[in-house]
Design a protein around this motif. Structure first.
Motif, mmCIF file in Angstrom:
data_model
loop_
_atom_site.group_PDB
_atom_site.id
_atom_site.type_symbol
_atom_site.label_atom_id
_atom_site.label_comp_id
_atom_site.label_asym_id
_atom_site.label_seq_id
_atom_site.Cartn_x
_atom_site.Cartn_y
_atom_site.Cartn_z
ATOM 1 N N GLY A 1 -34.652 18.820 -18.501
ATOM 2 C CA GLY A 1 -35.909 18.859 -19.252
ATOM 3 C C GLY A 1 -37.050 18.265 -18.447
ATOM 4 O O GLY A 1 -38.166 18.796 -18.439
ATOM 5 N N TRP A 2 -36.775 17.154 -17.788
ATOM 6 C CA TRP A 2 -37.777 16.507 -16.937
ATOM 7 C C TRP A 2 -38.183 17.425 -15.782
ATOM 8 O O TRP A 2 -39.375 17.571 -15.494
ATOM 9 N N LEU A 3 -37.204 18.083 -15.160
ATOM 10 C CA LEU A 3 -37.515 19.000 -14.052
ATOM 11 C C LEU A 3 -38.353 20.184 -14.537
ATOM 12 O O LEU A 3 -39.277 20.614 -13.835
ATOM 13 N N GLU A 4 -38.041 20.701 -15.716
ATOM 14 C CA GLU A 4 -38.840 21.801 -16.265
ATOM 15 C C GLU A 4 -40.268 21.342 -16.549
ATOM 16 O O GLU A 4 -41.228 22.086 -16.330
ATOM 17 N N ASP A 5 -40.416 20.106 -17.021
ATOM 18 C CA ASP A 5 -41.749 19.549 -17.239
ATOM 19 C C ASP A 5 -42.497 19.423 -15.907
ATOM 20 O O ASP A 5 -43.680 19.766 -15.825
ATOM 21 N N LEU A 6 -41.809 18.956 -14.878
ATOM 22 C CA LEU A 6 -42.440 18.855 -13.551
ATOM 23 C C LEU A 6 -42.881 20.230 -13.065
ATOM 24 O O LEU A 6 -43.964 20.372 -12.477
ATOM 25 N N ALA A 7 -42.051 21.247 -13.308
ATOM 26 C CA ALA A 7 -42.419 22.608 -12.909
ATOM 27 C C ALA A 7 -43.645 23.083 -13.674
ATOM 28 O O ALA A 7 -44.548 23.697 -13.104
ATOM 29 N N SER A 8 -43.708 22.781 -14.971
ATOM 30 C CA SER A 8 -44.862 23.216 -15.772
ATOM 31 C C SER A 8 -46.147 22.544 -15.309
ATOM 32 O O SER A 8 -47.241 23.077 -15.507
ATOM 33 N N ARG A 9 -46.045 21.397 -14.675
ATOM 34 C CA ARG A 9 -47.210 20.671 -14.165
ATOM 35 C C ARG A 9 -47.524 21.026 -12.707
ATOM 36 O O ARG A 9 -48.450 20.484 -12.127
ATOM 37 N N GLY A 10 -46.690 21.892 -12.121
ATOM 38 C CA GLY A 10 -46.934 22.325 -10.751
ATOM 39 C C GLY A 10 -46.294 21.458 -9.676
ATOM 40 O O GLY A 10 -46.546 21.661 -8.487
ATOM 41 N N PHE A 11 -45.447 20.516 -10.071
ATOM 42 C CA PHE A 11 -44.819 19.636 -9.086
ATOM 43 C C PHE A 11 -43.510 20.176 -8.524
ATOM 44 O O PHE A 11 -43.051 19.719 -7.484
ATOM 45 N N VAL A 12 -42.900 21.111 -9.210
ATOM 46 C CA VAL A 12 -41.670 21.744 -8.737
ATOM 47 C C VAL A 12 -41.878 23.254 -8.808
ATOM 48 O O VAL A 12 -42.221 23.778 -9.869
ATOM 49 N N PRO B 140 -41.140 27.127 -9.171
ATOM 50 C CA PRO B 140 -40.127 27.855 -9.954
ATOM 51 C C PRO B 140 -38.945 28.318 -9.094
ATOM 52 O O PRO B 140 -37.804 28.266 -9.532
ATOM 53 N N HIS B 141 -39.203 28.746 -7.858
ATOM 54 C CA HIS B 141 -38.099 29.188 -7.007
ATOM 55 C C HIS B 141 -37.240 28.017 -6.537
ATOM 56 O O HIS B 141 -36.088 28.194 -6.164
ATOM 57 N N ALA B 142 -37.770 26.797 -6.571
ATOM 58 C CA ALA B 142 -36.943 25.615 -6.289
ATOM 59 C C ALA B 142 -35.967 25.394 -7.443
ATOM 60 O O ALA B 142 -34.782 25.127 -7.217
ATOM 61 N N LEU B 143 -36.471 25.505 -8.668
ATOM 62 C CA LEU B 143 -35.589 25.374 -9.826
ATOM 63 C C LEU B 143 -34.503 26.447 -9.819
ATOM 64 O O LEU B 143 -33.340 26.170 -10.128
ATOM 65 N N ALA B 144 -34.870 27.651 -9.429
ATOM 66 C CA ALA B 144 -33.918 28.752 -9.399
ATOM 67 C C ALA B 144 -32.831 28.536 -8.338
ATOM 68 O O ALA B 144 -31.727 29.077 -8.455
ATOM 69 N N ARG B 145 -33.137 27.763 -7.324
ATOM 70 C CA ARG B 145 -32.182 27.489 -6.235
ATOM 71 C C ARG B 145 -30.987 26.659 -6.721
ATOM 72 O O ARG B 145 -29.901 26.750 -6.185
ATOM 73 N N LEU B 146 -31.212 25.847 -7.751
ATOM 74 C CA LEU B 146 -30.161 25.021 -8.331
ATOM 75 C C LEU B 146 -29.496 25.814 -9.447
ATOM 76 O O LEU B 146 -30.129 26.150 -10.446
ATOM 77 N N GLN B 147 -28.229 26.127 -9.279
ATOM 78 C CA GLN B 147 -27.506 26.920 -10.265
ATOM 79 C C GLN B 147 -26.859 25.991 -11.289
ATOM 80 O O GLN B 147 -25.855 25.341 -10.997
ATOM 81 N N VAL B 148 -27.449 25.921 -12.469
ATOM 82 C CA VAL B 148 -26.935 25.055 -13.534
ATOM 83 C C VAL B 148 -25.915 25.855 -14.337
ATOM 84 O O VAL B 148 -26.221 26.947 -14.821
ATOM 85 N N VAL B 149 -24.712 25.306 -14.457
ATOM 86 C CA VAL B 149 -23.632 25.991 -15.162
ATOM 87 C C VAL B 149 -23.008 25.029 -16.164
ATOM 88 O O VAL B 149 -23.080 23.812 -16.010
ATOM 89 N N GLY B 150 -22.358 25.588 -17.174
ATOM 90 C CA GLY B 150 -21.780 24.772 -18.224
ATOM 91 C C GLY B 150 -20.278 24.616 -18.159
ATOM 92 O O GLY B 150 -19.707 23.849 -18.913
#
Length: 180
Positions: free
Chosen positions: A143-154, A156-166
């Motif tokens: 959630g924090w990382l998504e917030d950072l992305a929404s503020r322009g600090f991360v 979107p393609h950096a977030l996509a690089r991390l594969q989050v799985v359950g």
């Protein structure tokens, strides 16, 4: 033989996390990969390597000299590499691994995850990185990382690089994705 590096806690944790680590080690071995770990035999790290070896897997532990006593080195590893520093440990873990899985862990685990993830984002390597969000463990961080992305600090393609799985099967599949 290809290798998967796993980042996880080495301290005292709930039994369910130890079980997850043992299952992860076994799954990596059963998929035909060797396991690269931080070279300790306690906590999740210990359960991880014991699970891999119980399933017939090959284990490579990498531990800095100053942590030999503190982490109680995994002297049963097929290969135990003792380094001069944490930086050398991480460099070798990155070098020897073909893919990465991050299990639940604390600041050391997070530091390893973020360094490996940043290296991939910056083009230092193309190795896959799976973050196993077991029982929502990483939900607050995500959630924090998504917030950072929404503020322009991360980016979107950096977030996509991390594969989050359950689940564990998906984590091994992601870490295994460039090996085939």
């Amino acid at each position: 033989m290809s290798a998967i590096c796993v980042y996880c806690a080495s301290g005292r944790v709930d039994e369910s996390y130890l079980d997850l680590a043992a299952q992860t080690g076994a799954a990596i071995a059963e998929a035909g990969h060797s396991l690269v770990s931080g070279g300790g035999n306690v906590g999740m790290m210990g359960a991880l390597v014991r699970g891999a070896r119980a399933a017939g897997g090959y284990t490579i532990g990498i531990i800095p000299e100053h942590l030999m006593a503190a982490e109680v080195a995994d002297t049963d590893s097929h290969e135990l590499i003792v380094t001069d520093s944490m930086r050398e440990r991480k460099r070798l873990m990155d070098e020897l691994a073909d893919g990465f899985i991050t299990l639940p862990g604390g600041i050391g685990t997070l530091e390893e995850l973020f360094e490996t993830w940043t290296g991939g984002f910056l083009g230092v390597h193309e190795k896959p990185i799976a973050l196993l969000n077991h029982d929502g463990f990483y939900d607050p961080m995500l959630g924090w990382l998504e917030d950072l992305a929404s503020r322009g600090f991360v980016a979107p393609h950096a977030l996509a690089r991390l594969q989050v799985v359950g689940d564990l099967g998906a984590a091994v599949a992601v870490a295994d994705s460039t090996v085939r």
